[in-house]
Write an enzyme that holds these catalytic residues in place. Structure first.
Site, PDB file in Angstrom:
ATOM      1  N   TYR A  32      16.594   5.892  41.249  1.00 48.30           N
ATOM      2  CA  TYR A  32      17.913   5.690  41.559  1.00 48.30           C
ATOM      3  C   TYR A  32      18.087   4.436  42.434  1.00 48.30           C
ATOM      4  O   TYR A  32      17.475   3.308  42.482  1.00 48.30           O
ATOM      5  CB  TYR A  32      17.121   6.600  43.390  1.00 48.30           C
ATOM      6  N   ARG A  99      10.125  21.422  28.515  1.00 46.52           N
ATOM      7  CA  ARG A  99       8.700  20.766  29.015  1.00 46.52           C
ATOM      8  C   ARG A  99       8.172  20.045  27.947  1.00 46.52           C
ATOM      9  O   ARG A  99       7.444  20.999  26.863  1.00 46.52           O
ATOM     10  CB  ARG A  99       7.664  21.603  29.859  1.00 46.52           C
ATOM     11  N   LYS A 147      13.163   0.907  40.209  1.00 46.72           N
ATOM     12  CA  LYS A 147      12.553   1.056  41.487  1.00 46.72           C
ATOM     13  C   LYS A 147      13.002   3.151  41.199  1.00 46.72           C
ATOM     14  O   LYS A 147      13.784   3.657  40.458  1.00 46.72           O
ATOM     15  CB  LYS A 147      14.290   1.470  41.944  1.00 46.72           C
ATOM     16  N   GLU A 179       3.977  -4.184  50.409  1.00 49.50           N
ATOM     17  CA  GLU A 179       5.472  -4.165  50.274  1.00 49.50           C
ATOM     18  C   GLU A 179       5.633  -2.810  52.249  1.00 49.50           C
ATOM     19  O   GLU A 179       4.080  -2.359  52.210  1.00 49.50           O
ATOM     20  CB  GLU A 179       6.543  -3.994  50.008  1.00 49.50           C
TER      21      GLU A 179
END
Length: 284
Positions: A32, A99, A147, A179
């Site tokens: 994202y 799946r 990310k 972070e």
């Protein structure tokens, strides 16, 4: 009611649907980006797109839409939802298939979803009052530089901070700060230098982080990219975070230890002002 974008269509948010077999839902197999909006324009958009491509490349994920098309979608959502200040979230997964841990990327069509959030970004309580931070162990996987949508541990970290009367958490690995749960961490030394951890697999290469460091360097501010301990952070003159949704957020305490007199520090506030001014000149 918001309009959102799902796989080529603009639809009301209550009609938006993604397959139950989507690998983002089943495996967290998705990436994202989040772009800030100021004055209905996008901040740091090219850099966000470059990082999106990097994330996709690192995971071997197909890209089926161009950057120009993504820019058009962002702008259309900002327009349809009348966003003056806020965010545009883009989420892309590998796609939907029955799946199985194994997958054939070439047989999968990525799922693409975008949505907006309208909220103040400049005149905020965080900017005025600062953030109280706690430290927690960094127990995430080893590729924090990608990310991904795998945000369970950061979410739990924020919840722990809230339960302890704080606003957010900085993660610590081997005694050193990596972070924040959704942001990059900085300290300002008593000598006036800005310190932040160097890029590696341990942290996200923040877009706001990179832009701020560029703007700060232009003004002659000394920047040190090195690891720092949580103890050094508690003893710093100031501390702050950077992210697309906060820009530059002052930190006023770490684990109950006050910094800069328990209020946003002057260096941090000056950097925040610089970042906003510079970003507005480059908004698209």
């Amino acid at each position: 009611m918001r309009t959102v974008y799902v796989n080529g269509a603009y639809v009301p948010e209550n009609e938006a649907k993604v397959s139950v077999f989507d690998r983002g839902f089943l495996f967290g197999d998705g990436i994202y980006e989040v772009a800030a909006v100021l004055g209905s324009k996008l901040i740091d958009f090219p850099a966000h797109m470059a990082r999106l491509h990097r994330s996709a490349d690192e995971l071997g994920m197909r890209f089926t839409v161009s950057d120009d098309e993504l820019l058009a979608i962002h702008r259309e959502l900002v327009s349809r939802n009348n966003v003056d200040e806020g965010m545009v979230y883009l989420q892309m997964t590998r796609g939907a298939i029955d799946r199985d841990f194994l997958f054939d990327t070439e047989k999968l069509t990525p799922t693409l979803v975008l949505f907006t959030q309208s909220r103040p970004l400049i005149d905020t309580a965080t900017a005025k009052n600062g953030l109280k931070i706690i430290s927690i162990p960094d127990l995430r996987w080893g590729r924090c530089d990608i990310k991904t949508v795998q945000l369970l541990y950061p979410s739990l970290g924020k919840m722990e901070a809230k339960s302890r009367g704080a606003d957010d958490a900085w993660m610590v690995r081997d005694g050193m700060v990596t972070e924040g749960t959704s942001n990059n961490a900085f300290i300002v030394t008593r000598e006036g230098s800005i310190v932040t951890r160097p890029l590696s697999n341990s942290i996200l290469p923040g877009i706001t982080r990179a832009a701020l460091m560029t703007y700060a360097a232009k003004s002659g501010t000394k920047i040190e990219e090195r690891e720092f301990s949580i103890e050094e952070a508690r003893d710093a003159a100031e501390a702050f975070i950077t992210s697309a949704s906060v820009f530059v957020g002052p930190v006023i305490s770490i684990d109950g230890v006050e910094l800069s007199g328990g209020k946003p520090g002057p260096v941090t506030l000056a950097l925040r002002k610089t970042y906003i001014e510079e970003s507005l000149t480059r908004a698209v």
